[in-house]
Enzyme design. Sequence first.
Site, PDB file in Angstrom:
ATOM      1  N   TYR A   1       0.831  -1.209   0.000  1.00  0.00           N
ATOM      2  CA  TYR A   1       0.000   0.000   0.000  1.00  0.00           C
ATOM      3  C   TYR A   1       0.862   1.255   0.000  1.00  0.00           C
ATOM      4  O   TYR A   1       0.610   2.194  -0.748  1.00  0.00           O
ATOM      5  CB  TYR A   1      -0.932   0.007   1.232  1.00  0.00           C
ATOM      6  CG  TYR A   1      -1.939   1.123   1.164  1.00  0.00           C
ATOM      7  CD1 TYR A   1      -3.181   0.925   0.557  1.00  0.00           C
ATOM      8  CD2 TYR A   1      -1.646   2.393   1.666  1.00  0.00           C
ATOM      9  CE1 TYR A   1      -4.097   1.957   0.461  1.00  0.00           C
ATOM     10  CE2 TYR A   1      -2.552   3.426   1.574  1.00  0.00           C
ATOM     11  CZ  TYR A   1      -3.783   3.208   0.969  1.00  0.00           C
ATOM     12  OH  TYR A   1      -4.686   4.231   0.871  1.00  0.00           O
TER      13      TYR A   1
ATOM     14  N   PHE B   1      -6.033  21.834 -23.761  1.00  0.00           N
ATOM     15  CA  PHE B   1      -6.636  20.570 -24.199  1.00  0.00           C
ATOM     16  C   PHE B   1      -8.032  20.475 -23.573  1.00  0.00           C
ATOM     17  O   PHE B   1      -8.306  21.131 -22.580  1.00  0.00           O
ATOM     18  CB  PHE B   1      -5.737  19.408 -23.762  1.00  0.00           C
ATOM     19  CG  PHE B   1      -6.290  18.081 -24.170  1.00  0.00           C
ATOM     20  CD1 PHE B   1      -6.438  17.770 -25.511  1.00  0.00           C
ATOM     21  CD2 PHE B   1      -6.682  17.152 -23.227  1.00  0.00           C
ATOM     22  CE1 PHE B   1      -6.978  16.546 -25.889  1.00  0.00           C
ATOM     23  CE2 PHE B   1      -7.216  15.935 -23.602  1.00  0.00           C
ATOM     24  CZ  PHE B   1      -7.364  15.628 -24.935  1.00  0.00           C
ATOM     25  N   ASP B   2      -8.916  19.657 -24.124  1.00  0.00           N
ATOM     26  CA  ASP B   2     -10.319  19.709 -23.670  1.00  0.00           C
ATOM     27  C   ASP B   2     -10.503  19.383 -22.184  1.00  0.00           C
ATOM     28  O   ASP B   2     -11.273  20.042 -21.498  1.00  0.00           O
ATOM     29  CB  ASP B   2     -11.261  18.871 -24.570  1.00  0.00           C
ATOM     30  CG  ASP B   2     -10.854  17.416 -24.702  1.00  0.00           C
ATOM     31  OD1 ASP B   2      -9.756  17.055 -24.231  1.00  0.00           O
ATOM     32  OD2 ASP B   2     -11.625  16.636 -25.280  1.00  0.00           O
TER      33      ASP B   2
ATOM     34  N   ASP C   1       2.099  21.119 -19.804  1.00  0.00           N
ATOM     35  CA  ASP C   1       1.231  19.961 -20.001  1.00  0.00           C
ATOM     36  C   ASP C   1       2.066  19.050 -20.901  1.00  0.00           C
ATOM     37  O   ASP C   1       2.143  19.243 -22.108  1.00  0.00           O
ATOM     38  CB  ASP C   1      -0.079  20.400 -20.660  1.00  0.00           C
ATOM     39  CG  ASP C   1      -1.028  19.240 -20.914  1.00  0.00           C
ATOM     40  OD1 ASP C   1      -0.560  18.078 -20.900  1.00  0.00           O
ATOM     41  OD2 ASP C   1      -2.215  19.487 -21.146  1.00  0.00           O
TER      42      ASP C   1
ATOM     43  N   ALA D   1       2.242  15.850 -21.864  1.00  0.00           N
ATOM     44  CA  ALA D   1       1.792  14.560 -22.394  1.00  0.00           C
ATOM     45  C   ALA D   1       2.680  14.049 -23.539  1.00  0.00           C
ATOM     46  O   ALA D   1       2.993  12.868 -23.603  1.00  0.00           O
ATOM     47  CB  ALA D   1       0.343  14.673 -22.857  1.00  0.00           C
TER      48      ALA D   1
ATOM     49  N   LYS E   1       0.284   8.912 -23.050  1.00  0.00           N
ATOM     50  CA  LYS E   1       0.886   9.342 -24.306  1.00  0.00           C
ATOM     51  C   LYS E   1       2.365   8.934 -24.283  1.00  0.00           C
ATOM     52  O   LYS E   1       2.691   7.788 -24.525  1.00  0.00           O
ATOM     53  CB  LYS E   1       0.717  10.858 -24.489  1.00  0.00           C
ATOM     54  CG  LYS E   1      -0.671  11.370 -24.877  1.00  0.00           C
ATOM     55  CD  LYS E   1      -1.811  10.930 -24.068  1.00  0.00           C
ATOM     56  CE  LYS E   1      -3.099  11.626 -24.362  1.00  0.00           C
ATOM     57  NZ  LYS E   1      -3.494  12.622 -23.368  1.00  0.00           N
TER      58      LYS E   1
ATOM     59  N   HIS F   1     -18.694  16.085 -26.263  1.00  0.00           N
ATOM     60  CA  HIS F   1     -18.431  15.114 -27.325  1.00  0.00           C
ATOM     61  C   HIS F   1     -18.340  13.680 -26.820  1.00  0.00           C
ATOM     62  O   HIS F   1     -18.555  12.752 -27.577  1.00  0.00           O
ATOM     63  CB  HIS F   1     -17.146  15.493 -28.061  1.00  0.00           C
ATOM     64  CG  HIS F   1     -15.981  15.710 -27.148  1.00  0.00           C
ATOM     65  ND1 HIS F   1     -15.889  16.808 -26.318  1.00  0.00           N
ATOM     66  CD2 HIS F   1     -14.874  14.965 -26.907  1.00  0.00           C
ATOM     67  CE1 HIS F   1     -14.773  16.728 -25.618  1.00  0.00           C
ATOM     68  NE2 HIS F   1     -14.137  15.625 -25.954  1.00  0.00           N
TER      69      HIS F   1
END
Length: 460
Positions: free
Chosen positions: A71, A123-124, A214, A216, A257, A449
């Site tokens: 854990y 990004f969304d 960001d 990614a 990614k 979407h």
Amino acid sequence: MDKPLEPFRIKAVEPIQFPSREQREAVLHNAGFNLFNIPAEAVFIDLLTDSGTSAMSDHQWAGLMLGDESYAQCRNFFHLQETVQEVMGFPIVIPTHQGRAAEHLLFQTLVKPGDVVPNNIHFDTTRANVEFRQAVALDCAIDETFDPDKEHPFKGNMDPAKLRAAIETHGVEKIPLVMLTITNNSGGGQPVSMANVREIAGICRQHGLPLFLDAARFAENCYFIKQREPAYRDKSIAEIARELFSLADGCTMSAKKDALVNIGGFIALRDEALAGRIRNFLILMEGFPTYGGLAGRDLETMARGLREVLDERYLEYRIGQVRYLGNLLETAGIPVLKPFGGHAVYLNALPFAPHLPRAQFPGQAVAVALYREGAVRSVEIGSLMFARHKPGSEAWEFPRLELVRLAIPRRVYTTSHLDFVAETVYKIWQNRQQLRGLRLVYEPPFLRHFTARLEELDVA
Ligand SMILES: *Cc1c(COP(=O)(O)O)cnc(C)c1O
């Protein structure tokens, strides 16, 4: 055409099916013409996303068996931490189950209602998480980003003038952090130059604002820097990455990614006090700070992937696949976003369907047609994803670009698969006057979407 050469051979295969025309038609209707609703087994070539769809290496699969499922303080956390410290140079890593959880935790900690968060283009999920905090997600990309025909080596750059203007207009106290998305996903997977990151970081430092990347697709971004920014021609991807991250205070990472895994993410940063506040939310929402919603084995594959992705031969093949598909389409006269980005080819949907008004989702019409024709799944990045309208009002505010993204999963499809995709797109292009508009029949309150349902309108 310059064929991308795979720097690997195939050890395990996964059969894929090609559904009949009747099956494809039934699938589309059952899915409410939303490709997110289509059973994956009814898809032949799945270009919905490059997120979490990578094929892991044998080295990563072997790492799964070395998962320490304790854990607290499992050994795989320390391996991940050591890897992030070496690859990115950030001392602190906070694992999360994926990128949006990292965003949520960071913004929950830093962003207040009424704040403004600048980015090249959010990004969304980033935009939705900023707006969920009742703050404004402000896009400050250079003008060239929004021109689908404009060639620019670093079309993902942020416009320093727009950032300065935002600071002037809103004041530093309203800006809790500045973000920079590398590569810029919503702007076409376009890279950000080292010079731009340095300039933006300078503005941030001058005003005491934290800069978060960001990250990614950081390795793909670094590959473009090596290719296109002369000073970096002789540097390794690892060296470029270290320099890039040295300019920032931290990053959010969707490991789905460029960490070449199927699930995972993290926040990496330097500020221990901020990390402490983030960890308090982490424990509430994701899990104990050394596993953050993941299994020990996931942390291990993430650590291994973060090193593999720095391999230049891999990146050459990876970016080469995107370029190969893009070139096939462009040569056939199909409107595509240029230059080609790192993870996807983007069709410019407006010339496909000049007969469809934006309110009838021309991009989604193209995406539906690609599935109908070749069981190819793509994703619309246009009106369905971003257009806004006031409840009950017919007046829409549309995004500047109407795109259909053909995202290429990492290490998954072959050159023959890409040839098939190009042929399918070409058939749609030839019959484009038959594309049918769509109408929303169900619309959720945010990230429309993903779960919206639509119906097809008759050809005018
Ligand atoms: C995918 C992605 C995210 C969100 O990450 P998830 O792992 O899907 O939650 C954030 N930013 C960018 C640029 C992305 O591509």
